[in-house]
Motif scaffolding. Sequence first.
Motif, short mmCIF file in Angstrom:
data_model
loop_
_atom_site.label_atom_id
_atom_site.label_comp_id
_atom_site.label_asym_id
_atom_site.label_seq_id
_atom_site.Cartn_x
_atom_site.Cartn_y
_atom_site.Cartn_z
N THR A 13 -5.23 -9.12 13.81
CA THR A 13 -4.78 -9.60 12.50
C THR A 13 -6.22 -8.64 11.49
O THR A 13 -7.03 -9.99 12.44
N VAL A 27 1.35 -23.86 3.84
CA VAL A 27 0.63 -22.63 2.64
C VAL A 27 0.70 -24.27 1.13
O VAL A 27 -0.01 -23.61 0.91
N LYS A 48 -2.00 -25.48 -1.12
CA LYS A 48 -2.46 -25.49 -2.37
C LYS A 48 -2.00 -26.39 -3.46
O LYS A 48 -2.71 -26.69 -4.15
N LYS A 62 -8.27 -16.45 0.30
CA LYS A 62 -7.57 -15.99 -0.31
C LYS A 62 -6.45 -15.52 0.84
O LYS A 62 -5.43 -15.77 0.51
N LEU A 63 -7.23 -14.58 1.68
CA LEU A 63 -6.17 -14.55 3.54
C LEU A 63 -5.26 -15.50 3.81
O LEU A 63 -4.20 -15.78 4.25
N ASN A 108 -2.25 -16.89 2.23
CA ASN A 108 -0.66 -16.53 2.52
C ASN A 108 -0.07 -16.55 3.50
O ASN A 108 -0.52 -17.83 4.66
N LYS A 109 1.30 -16.49 2.89
CA LYS A 109 2.90 -17.69 3.29
C LYS A 109 2.75 -17.11 4.94
O LYS A 109 3.50 -17.24 6.34
N ASN A 110 2.58 -15.67 5.47
CA ASN A 110 2.59 -15.25 6.09
C ASN A 110 2.35 -14.67 7.25
O ASN A 110 0.45 -14.78 7.11
N GLU A 162 -0.52 -12.54 8.80
CA GLU A 162 -1.19 -11.72 7.45
C GLU A 162 -2.61 -13.09 7.19
O GLU A 162 -3.13 -12.99 6.11
N ASN A 163 -2.60 -14.37 7.75
CA ASN A 163 -2.95 -15.33 7.77
C ASN A 163 -3.87 -15.87 8.55
O ASN A 163 -3.50 -16.51 9.91
#
Length: 527
Positions: A43, A76, A80, A304-305, A308-310, A313-314
């Motif tokens: 990834t 996530v 936040k 920023k990555l 990501n909730k996925n 991709e995190n």
Amino acid sequence: MATWKNLDTLASYSELKDLKDHVNIAEAMSGEQGAERVKKYSTPMAAGLAYNYAAKEVDETVLDALSKLADEAELVEKFKELYNGAVINTGEKRMVLHHLARTQLGDPVVVDGVDKREFYLAQQKKAADFADKVHSGEITNENGEKFTTVVQIGIGGSDLGPRALYIALENWAKANNTFKMEAKFISNVDPDDAAAVLASADLAHSLFIVVSKSGTTLETLTNEAFVKDALTKAGLNPSRHMLAVTSETSPLAKSDEYLTAIFMDDYIGGRYSSVSGVGGAILSLAFGPDVFAAILDGAAEEDKLAANKNILENPDMLDALIGVYERNVQGYPSTAVLPYSQALSRFPAHLQQCDMESNGKSVNRFGEPVDYVTGPVIFGEPGTNGQHSFYQLLHQGTNIVPLQFIGFKKSQLGVDVDIENSTSQQKLCANVAAQIVAFACGKKDENLNKNFKGGRPSSIIVGEELTPKALGALLAHFENKIMFQGFVWNLNSFDQEGVQLGKVLAKRVLAHDTDGALKVYSDLLDI
Ligand SMILES: O=P(O)(O)OC[C@H]1O[C@H](O)[C@H](O)[C@@H](O)[C@@H]1O
């Protein structure tokens, strides 16, 4: 608002536990199937890096279970809340704002009318302006001569991160003509540390940065006095050679004995402070403010990555979750960080503090004991040196130790030789590729002494070259990984009460207020 629950109360954790030994990594990494995994299980990270987890004990089923765990633990959402200024550090009742020193991911965070992003930017600018003035010769020693060396006096978070980052970029800066000043570090209260550094420095042309968030750390105050004494004995005025990086509320902040003071605050923990003035002052002086800014950019991109909730991709959250699987389901006790890059020689030591001081806890964020294991023991050395040292145990020992490799295609200096049809850089990279497969697949031998069982999981972060931006991304990756693991374990990863008791007892020894074993040890050591 996210709900904070212990790991063992989550349904997705029970599901994950059913997947113990689900993937046989020796089989999975063999033949064509292995080749496919290496291509597939990767990834992107920030700054062109990639997190490749092909040699971890995962498949679609495990990844699916990890994704459910991420959702149920609201990872996530918790991140936040953290970057929007919630009091995540419950032990010290503080916000956790190191991300804000590099980027604004969410809402403005305002304390007593001060926008914290503005505050961090202002302190960065102060460090940058000071560095520029030193480089241009506007700030000089008493004889009007330029400073050539900068020495950081600090310990723990006020030493390890900045030192690791300086070493990581020293050669890069030289190769890219941004090297401005040599940096040295004094940390230990062992007098041989300060004495040796001072003996190697040209005092008349040296600047000293006293770095202490609290302004009360015994080692740092002692070393500051040590340096002042040396400067005075050399006929120099200490106040013309020293600056401070500290909290506005610390005793150091009130002193007028410094050329300047760069401030941090209670919302950036020591081990996360390389991106504040703690790293900013020395790195801006050593390499110029633009290099420090590039480190922050790389970190910001990685942050920023991390939002990501996925999980696919995190990379920070994925690495964290795989680590939880290894620790809590597979029961592995430690993790080795193995950079195949001499420039990262102190990076494992920095991560050791970052990880073990953050997640080395037995009670949850509400102060209640937890019934599961938390942070692993972290250790590491650069490859290939480690191969000639402790890899024996990693390959054939009775414990399985998950491995975190880091490698770059290009060297920083670009100076190399071709011997026996390969360069040194190729030899370095060949070794890391070989190790991943050797650890995963092993090799059968009838002689058990020569048998390699394999099944030893690893991941690798791969990059083109270790640049300031890549370094920032790497730093943020591990910080965020540790944060997510703390969330999964329901810990407060941002205090460190476990370091207090030793300090209190040491004070008693020095005050000769001892009895029992403490007294006998004091006598034994002639105190
Ligand atoms: O920056 P200072 O306040 O001097 O603290 C330096 C270090 O000492 C403490 O004991 C903590 O264990 C570290 O987290 C901290 O980074």
